[in-house]
Design a protein around this motif. Sequence first.
Motif, PDB file in Angstrom:
ATOM      1  N   UNK A 112      -0.858  -3.822  14.795  1.00  0.00           N
ATOM      2  CA  UNK A 112      -2.305  -3.722  14.627  1.00  0.00           C
ATOM      3  C   UNK A 112      -2.671  -3.673  13.151  1.00  0.00           C
ATOM      4  N   UNK A 113      -3.815  -4.262  12.851  1.00  0.00           N
ATOM      5  CA  UNK A 113      -4.281  -4.274  11.468  1.00  0.00           C
ATOM      6  C   UNK A 113      -3.702  -5.374  10.614  1.00  0.00           C
ATOM      7  N   UNK A 114      -2.899  -6.262  11.203  1.00  0.00           N
ATOM      8  CA  UNK A 114      -2.299  -7.347  10.432  1.00  0.00           C
ATOM      9  C   UNK A 114      -3.342  -8.418  10.136  1.00  0.00           C
ATOM     10  N   UNK A 115      -3.297  -8.975   8.934  1.00  0.00           N
ATOM     11  CA  UNK A 115      -4.221 -10.030   8.530  1.00  0.00           C
ATOM     12  C   UNK A 115      -3.417 -11.191   7.958  1.00  0.00           C
ATOM     13  N   UNK A 116      -3.945 -12.413   8.039  1.00  0.00           N
ATOM     14  CA  UNK A 116      -3.229 -13.564   7.481  1.00  0.00           C
ATOM     15  C   UNK A 116      -2.978 -13.416   5.988  1.00  0.00           C
ATOM     16  N   UNK A 117      -1.761 -13.771   5.579  1.00  0.00           N
ATOM     17  CA  UNK A 117      -1.370 -13.653   4.169  1.00  0.00           C
ATOM     18  C   UNK A 117      -1.140 -15.023   3.534  1.00  0.00           C
ATOM     19  N   UNK A 118      -0.411 -15.917   4.230  1.00  0.00           N
ATOM     20  CA  UNK A 118      -0.118 -17.253   3.714  1.00  0.00           C
ATOM     21  C   UNK A 118      -0.265 -18.245   4.859  1.00  0.00           C
ATOM     22  N   UNK A 119      -0.835 -19.427   4.557  1.00  0.00           N
ATOM     23  CA  UNK A 119      -1.039 -20.478   5.558  1.00  0.00           C
ATOM     24  C   UNK A 119      -0.152 -21.677   5.217  1.00  0.00           C
ATOM     25  N   UNK A 120       0.489 -22.245   6.241  1.00  0.00           N
ATOM     26  CA  UNK A 120       1.328 -23.429   6.083  1.00  0.00           C
ATOM     27  C   UNK A 120       0.878 -24.504   7.074  1.00  0.00           C
ATOM     28  N   UNK A 121       1.009 -25.723   6.655  1.00  0.00           N
ATOM     29  CA  UNK A 121       0.751 -26.848   7.547  1.00  0.00           C
ATOM     30  C   UNK A 121       1.953 -27.041   8.465  1.00  0.00           C
ATOM     31  N   UNK A 122       1.696 -27.151   9.750  1.00  0.00           N
ATOM     32  CA  UNK A 122       2.766 -27.313  10.733  1.00  0.00           C
ATOM     33  C   UNK A 122       3.047 -28.807  10.907  1.00  0.00           C
ATOM     34  N   UNK A 123       4.011 -29.298  10.157  1.00  0.00           N
ATOM     35  CA  UNK A 123       4.360 -30.721  10.200  1.00  0.00           C
ATOM     36  C   UNK A 123       5.170 -30.980  11.473  1.00  0.00           C
ATOM     37  N   UNK A 124       4.595 -31.717  12.404  1.00  0.00           N
ATOM     38  CA  UNK A 124       5.267 -31.973  13.685  1.00  0.00           C
ATOM     39  C   UNK A 124       6.518 -32.829  13.517  1.00  0.00           C
ATOM     40  N   UNK A 125       6.599 -33.603  12.443  1.00  0.00           N
ATOM     41  CA  UNK A 125       7.792 -34.436  12.237  1.00  0.00           C
ATOM     42  C   UNK A 125       9.029 -33.611  11.936  1.00  0.00           C
TER      43      UNK A 125
ATOM     44  N   UNK B 141     -16.220 -18.751   6.115  1.00  0.00           N
ATOM     45  CA  UNK B 141     -15.912 -18.707   7.552  1.00  0.00           C
ATOM     46  C   UNK B 141     -14.437 -19.022   7.825  1.00  0.00           C
ATOM     47  N   UNK B 142     -13.562 -18.549   6.973  1.00  0.00           N
ATOM     48  CA  UNK B 142     -12.150 -18.912   7.069  1.00  0.00           C
ATOM     49  C   UNK B 142     -11.464 -18.290   8.286  1.00  0.00           C
ATOM     50  N   UNK B 143     -11.878 -17.099   8.701  1.00  0.00           N
ATOM     51  CA  UNK B 143     -11.169 -16.393   9.778  1.00  0.00           C
ATOM     52  C   UNK B 143     -11.224 -17.166  11.102  1.00  0.00           C
ATOM     53  N   UNK B 144     -12.396 -17.649  11.478  1.00  0.00           N
ATOM     54  CA  UNK B 144     -12.530 -18.394  12.732  1.00  0.00           C
ATOM     55  C   UNK B 144     -11.753 -19.705  12.666  1.00  0.00           C
ATOM     56  N   UNK B 145     -11.783 -20.364  11.520  1.00  0.00           N
ATOM     57  CA  UNK B 145     -11.066 -21.634  11.377  1.00  0.00           C
ATOM     58  C   UNK B 145      -9.557 -21.428  11.465  1.00  0.00           C
ATOM     59  N   UNK B 146      -9.052 -20.364  10.844  1.00  0.00           N
ATOM     60  CA  UNK B 146      -7.605 -20.084  10.879  1.00  0.00           C
ATOM     61  C   UNK B 146      -7.155 -19.778  12.303  1.00  0.00           C
TER      62      UNK B 146
ATOM     63  N   UNK C 150      -1.626 -26.249  14.785  1.00  0.00           N
ATOM     64  CA  UNK C 150      -1.730 -27.158  13.645  1.00  0.00           C
ATOM     65  C   UNK C 150      -1.253 -26.505  12.348  1.00  0.00           C
ATOM     66  N   UNK C 151      -1.308 -25.196  12.289  1.00  0.00           N
ATOM     67  CA  UNK C 151      -0.849 -24.474  11.105  1.00  0.00           C
ATOM     68  C   UNK C 151       0.044 -23.316  11.530  1.00  0.00           C
ATOM     69  N   UNK C 152       0.806 -22.802  10.576  1.00  0.00           N
ATOM     70  CA  UNK C 152       1.655 -21.624  10.775  1.00  0.00           C
ATOM     71  C   UNK C 152       1.111 -20.526   9.870  1.00  0.00           C
ATOM     72  N   UNK C 153       0.871 -19.375  10.448  1.00  0.00           N
ATOM     73  CA  UNK C 153       0.255 -18.265   9.718  1.00  0.00           C
ATOM     74  C   UNK C 153       1.277 -17.149   9.548  1.00  0.00           C
ATOM     75  N   UNK C 154       1.481 -16.724   8.305  1.00  0.00           N
ATOM     76  CA  UNK C 154       2.323 -15.566   8.010  1.00  0.00           C
ATOM     77  C   UNK C 154       1.401 -14.381   7.764  1.00  0.00           C
ATOM     78  N   UNK C 155       1.640 -13.297   8.509  1.00  0.00           N
ATOM     79  CA  UNK C 155       0.811 -12.112   8.402  1.00  0.00           C
ATOM     80  C   UNK C 155       1.373 -11.170   7.339  1.00  0.00           C
ATOM     81  N   UNK C 156       0.526 -10.250   6.883  1.00  0.00           N
ATOM     82  CA  UNK C 156       0.976  -9.308   5.867  1.00  0.00           C
ATOM     83  C   UNK C 156       1.855  -8.206   6.446  1.00  0.00           C
ATOM     84  N   UNK C 157       1.752  -7.987   7.756  1.00  0.00           N
ATOM     85  CA  UNK C 157       2.596  -7.003   8.430  1.00  0.00           C
ATOM     86  C   UNK C 157       2.546  -7.271   9.920  1.00  0.00           C
ATOM     87  N   UNK C 158       3.324  -6.533  10.671  1.00  0.00           N
ATOM     88  CA  UNK C 158       3.352  -6.682  12.127  1.00  0.00           C
ATOM     89  C   UNK C 158       2.493  -5.608  12.778  1.00  0.00           C
TER      90      UNK C 158
END
Length: 270
Positions: free
Chosen positions: A178-191, A155-160, A168-176
């Motif tokens: 329509x049809x773009x899907x998450x490629x890499x996930x980063x933690x968004x450090x507020x500090x 169930x990763x899609x709903x959580x992302x 809370x996180x930063x998502x890098x997509x595979x392209x810009x």
Amino acid sequence: MEQSKAAFRERMQAQPVIRHERIAPASSSAMPPSVSKPKRPSFVSSTYASAPQASDLVAKQLFLIINILKSKDSPFSFDEIYQETGYDLTSSTNDELIESIRTNLKIISDFEAQTLQFRPKFDIKSKHDLLRLLESQKLSHGLEVDDEFKESFPNWQAAVQELEKSEDIIVFMNKEGAGAVPRVLFYNDSSLNVHMSEEFKTYWHQIKLPPEGDLEKELEKAGLKSMDTFSTKPKSVTKVKVKPKKTNKRIKLTNTHLEDIDLTKDFMGS
């Protein structure tokens, strides 16, 4: 002409005729024992090529079991595996399959309790587990959304989507687009977030960058040196044409019989 042809025929007919005798092949019974026809190996049969090897069969059985284990987070009993596949994991006839299950890193096996469970690469059950995992990751690496990640968290899609919406996180997509899907996930450090005034943001977005071809010239005007990656195309090296050297061609005198005659004297009358 006719006489010569007749004579040629007579000479040809007079030539001796050489006959080549054909040697009949010896029968198999007459062949010496050392030259006997080699026997076909006993393990070769008409169905040998089409029959799967034992290792291939076990690999297919193991693949089917792993796919069944992925369907739920809780363990499967041996009885449930038998109902799904027909494989009896308590029988000695399946020793090779049982040994493959014991040594497989994707299966948690308990032969005393007679249960099997899928072992994911990441222990993720909820979006909170995902957020903790990303927080523990190195910021320079992030977490790639690959097949092993998807297997670990169906169930990763709903959580992302929820974590990205809450920033809370930063998502890098595979392209810009329509049809773009998450490629890499980063933690968004507020500090690490630096507060910027709206005036500065507006001014920043108003700055227009020059075209890539003019970027080096603009940097030089500002007294800055461009990096090697922004350097212009290498100048073509002009090849210097080398002129061929002049060679002194010597005239060959063909009229050698006139070498001793002074032609100027004879023709000028001197």
